[in-house]
Design a protein around this motif. Structure first.
Motif, short mmCIF file in Angstrom:
data_model
loop_
_atom_site.label_atom_id
_atom_site.label_comp_id
_atom_site.label_asym_id
_atom_site.label_seq_id
_atom_site.Cartn_x
_atom_site.Cartn_y
_atom_site.Cartn_z
N ALA A 76 -13.58 -20.51 7.15
CA ALA A 76 -12.81 -21.09 7.85
C ALA A 76 -11.45 -20.55 8.36
CB ALA A 76 -12.15 -22.60 6.60
N LYS A 77 -11.09 -19.85 7.55
CA LYS A 77 -9.82 -18.87 7.90
C LYS A 77 -10.32 -17.98 9.08
CE LYS A 77 -6.70 -19.74 4.89
NZ LYS A 77 -5.38 -20.12 5.19
N LEU A 78 -11.51 -17.40 9.06
CA LEU A 78 -11.89 -16.50 10.22
C LEU A 78 -12.15 -17.25 11.68
CD1 LEU A 78 -14.29 -14.41 8.33
CD2 LEU A 78 -12.34 -13.78 9.41
N ALA A 79 -12.55 -18.68 11.40
CA ALA A 79 -12.80 -19.74 12.46
C ALA A 79 -11.70 -19.80 13.36
CB ALA A 79 -13.33 -21.05 11.89
N VAL A 80 -10.43 -19.54 12.69
CA VAL A 80 -9.13 -19.82 13.39
C VAL A 80 -8.45 -18.65 13.39
CG1 VAL A 80 -9.17 -22.14 13.02
CG2 VAL A 80 -8.03 -20.81 11.18
N ALA A 81 -8.92 -17.52 13.14
CA ALA A 81 -8.24 -16.17 12.99
C ALA A 81 -7.81 -15.67 14.57
CB ALA A 81 -9.09 -15.20 12.27
N GLU A 83 -6.22 -12.01 16.44
CA GLU A 83 -6.95 -10.73 16.70
C GLU A 83 -6.98 -10.01 15.56
OE1 GLU A 83 -4.75 -7.04 18.78
OE2 GLU A 83 -5.46 -8.34 20.30
N ASP A 84 -6.29 -10.07 14.50
CA ASP A 84 -6.38 -9.41 13.27
C ASP A 84 -7.25 -10.24 12.24
OD1 ASP A 84 -6.32 -7.85 11.11
OD2 ASP A 84 -4.12 -7.44 11.23
N ARG A 85 -8.51 -10.01 12.37
CA ARG A 85 -9.46 -10.92 11.34
C ARG A 85 -9.48 -10.25 10.00
NH1 ARG A 85 -13.19 -14.28 13.69
NH2 ARG A 85 -14.89 -13.65 12.26
N ILE A 86 -8.86 -9.01 9.96
CA ILE A 86 -8.76 -8.49 8.58
C ILE A 86 -7.62 -9.32 7.88
CG2 ILE A 86 -8.12 -6.62 7.16
CD1 ILE A 86 -11.20 -6.26 8.41
N ALA A 87 -6.54 -9.69 8.82
CA ALA A 87 -5.36 -10.05 8.10
C ALA A 87 -5.81 -11.66 7.53
CB ALA A 87 -4.21 -10.26 9.03
N ALA A 88 -6.59 -12.19 8.52
CA ALA A 88 -7.27 -13.43 8.05
C ALA A 88 -8.03 -13.38 6.63
CB ALA A 88 -7.93 -13.89 9.12
N LEU A 89 -8.65 -12.54 6.54
CA LEU A 89 -9.48 -12.31 5.23
C LEU A 89 -8.45 -12.18 4.11
CD1 LEU A 89 -12.33 -9.89 5.70
CD2 LEU A 89 -12.49 -12.32 5.40
N TYR A 93 -7.84 -14.75 1.00
CA TYR A 93 -8.05 -14.44 -0.50
C TYR A 93 -6.69 -14.83 -0.92
CZ TYR A 93 -9.68 -11.21 -4.31
OH TYR A 93 -9.98 -10.85 -5.31
N PHE A 94 -5.69 -14.51 -0.56
CA PHE A 94 -4.45 -14.91 -1.53
C PHE A 94 -4.33 -16.35 -1.54
CE2 PHE A 94 -3.16 -10.62 -1.30
CZ PHE A 94 -2.09 -10.55 -2.18
N ASP A 95 -4.78 -17.13 -0.45
CA ASP A 95 -4.35 -18.64 -0.19
C ASP A 95 -5.56 -19.38 -1.36
OD1 ASP A 95 -3.26 -20.72 0.72
OD2 ASP A 95 -4.61 -21.06 2.28
N PHE A 96 -6.77 -18.79 -1.36
CA PHE A 96 -7.73 -19.57 -2.06
C PHE A 96 -7.24 -19.31 -3.60
CE2 PHE A 96 -11.59 -19.52 -4.92
CZ PHE A 96 -12.24 -20.72 -4.31
N ALA A 97 -7.06 -18.10 -3.88
CA ALA A 97 -6.65 -17.95 -5.44
C ALA A 97 -5.33 -18.81 -5.94
CB ALA A 97 -6.26 -16.37 -5.58
N GLY A 131 -20.60 -10.17 1.30
CA GLY A 131 -21.14 -10.21 2.85
C GLY A 131 -20.21 -10.39 3.94
N ILE A 132 -19.33 -11.45 3.83
CA ILE A 132 -18.45 -11.75 4.71
C ILE A 132 -17.32 -10.62 4.86
CG2 ILE A 132 -16.35 -13.23 5.50
CD1 ILE A 132 -17.85 -15.29 3.82
N VAL A 133 -16.89 -10.06 3.97
CA VAL A 133 -15.91 -8.83 3.90
C VAL A 133 -16.66 -7.66 4.67
CG1 VAL A 133 -14.49 -7.33 2.71
CG2 VAL A 133 -14.65 -9.75 2.14
N GLU A 134 -17.79 -7.32 4.37
CA GLU A 134 -18.50 -6.18 4.94
C GLU A 134 -18.77 -6.30 6.25
OE1 GLU A 134 -22.17 -5.77 2.56
OE2 GLU A 134 -21.23 -5.63 0.64
N GLN A 135 -19.02 -7.46 6.76
CA GLN A 135 -19.38 -7.71 8.37
C GLN A 135 -18.10 -7.49 9.05
OE1 GLN A 135 -20.62 -11.68 9.31
NE2 GLN A 135 -20.99 -11.35 11.41
N GLU A 136 -17.04 -8.02 8.60
CA GLU A 136 -15.68 -8.01 9.21
C GLU A 136 -15.14 -6.50 9.15
OE1 GLU A 136 -14.20 -10.15 11.04
OE2 GLU A 136 -15.96 -11.46 10.56
#
Length: 202
Positions: A76-81, A83-89, A93-97, A131-136
């Motif tokens: 869901a975060k990546l869907a609205v990310a 330019e920096d999709r790594i920042a969205a990841l 991570y922080f938001d979910f925790a 897998g999501i992290v590896e792909q990004e």
């Protein structure tokens, strides 16, 4: 509450798991009780062990369900990310925790029994997150180094986890770090840049 005969084994498994997951979110790992789960669903504690086999197996199921929710959260975060999709990841991570602290901590508080192997269905569920992290990570690496994405992703997850854990348990506050998420993202991009990644290249 339906009578015991009204539930198939699959329905009973889902009933137990849903209640157990909700209880873990409510109480956290230290105060979690399979007996309380049984009480809330109107079955005996023996029924839970008959369905899952052991408390350890139930905890594995609970934590695997959390991994599924976590992966959905990152998607869901990546869907609205931007330019920096790594920042969205990292933000995801922080938001979910932060929003699901008891569930998130239970993943790391639970220690499987020595020698116990992760059931393959649970392994696949948990692999969805990495897998999501590896792909990004692969998307921002140069072609020649995309084979390193899996190993690099594992290290980056560990890096972000450490920052997130210290943020939530108050350690960073004691150390004077006021922006742990920003610090984590900076360290992630330092590692990615050293591997040849370029921001916005994904």
């Amino acid at each position: 509450m339906a009578r015991r005969s009204d539930h198939s084994r699959e329905q009973l498994e889902e009933l137990i798991l849903a209640e157990a997951h909700g209880l873990m979110a409510e109480t956290g790992y230290a105060r979690f009780s399979a007996r309380e789960v049984a009480k809330r669903i109107g079955y005996s504690i023996g029924t839970i062990y008959n369905v899952f086999g052991s408390l350890d197996a139930l905890l594995l199921a609970i934590n695997s369900r959390t991994f599924v929710l976590w992966a959905d959260w990152l998607r869901a975060k990546l869907a609205v990310a931007g330019e920096d999709r790594i920042a969205a990841l990292v933000a995801g991570y922080f938001d979910f925790a932060a929003r699901n602290t008891n569930l998130w901590m239970a993943i790391y508080d639970h220690r499987p029994l020595p020698g116990a192997e992760m059931p393959e269905p649970y392994r696949r569920l948990r692999a969805g997150l990495t897998g999501i992290v590896e792909q990004e990570v692969a998307l921002v690496l140069p072609d020649a180094r995309r084979g390193e994405a899996a190993a690099l992703a594992r290290s980056l997850v560990a890096l972000v986890h450490g920052h997130c854990f210290f943020a939530l348990n108050g350690t960073f506050a004691l150390l004077g770090e006021e922006q742990p998420e920003a610090a984590a993202l900076a360290r992630v991009w330092e590692a990615l840049t050293a591997a040849g990644a370029v921001r916005g290249s994904g």
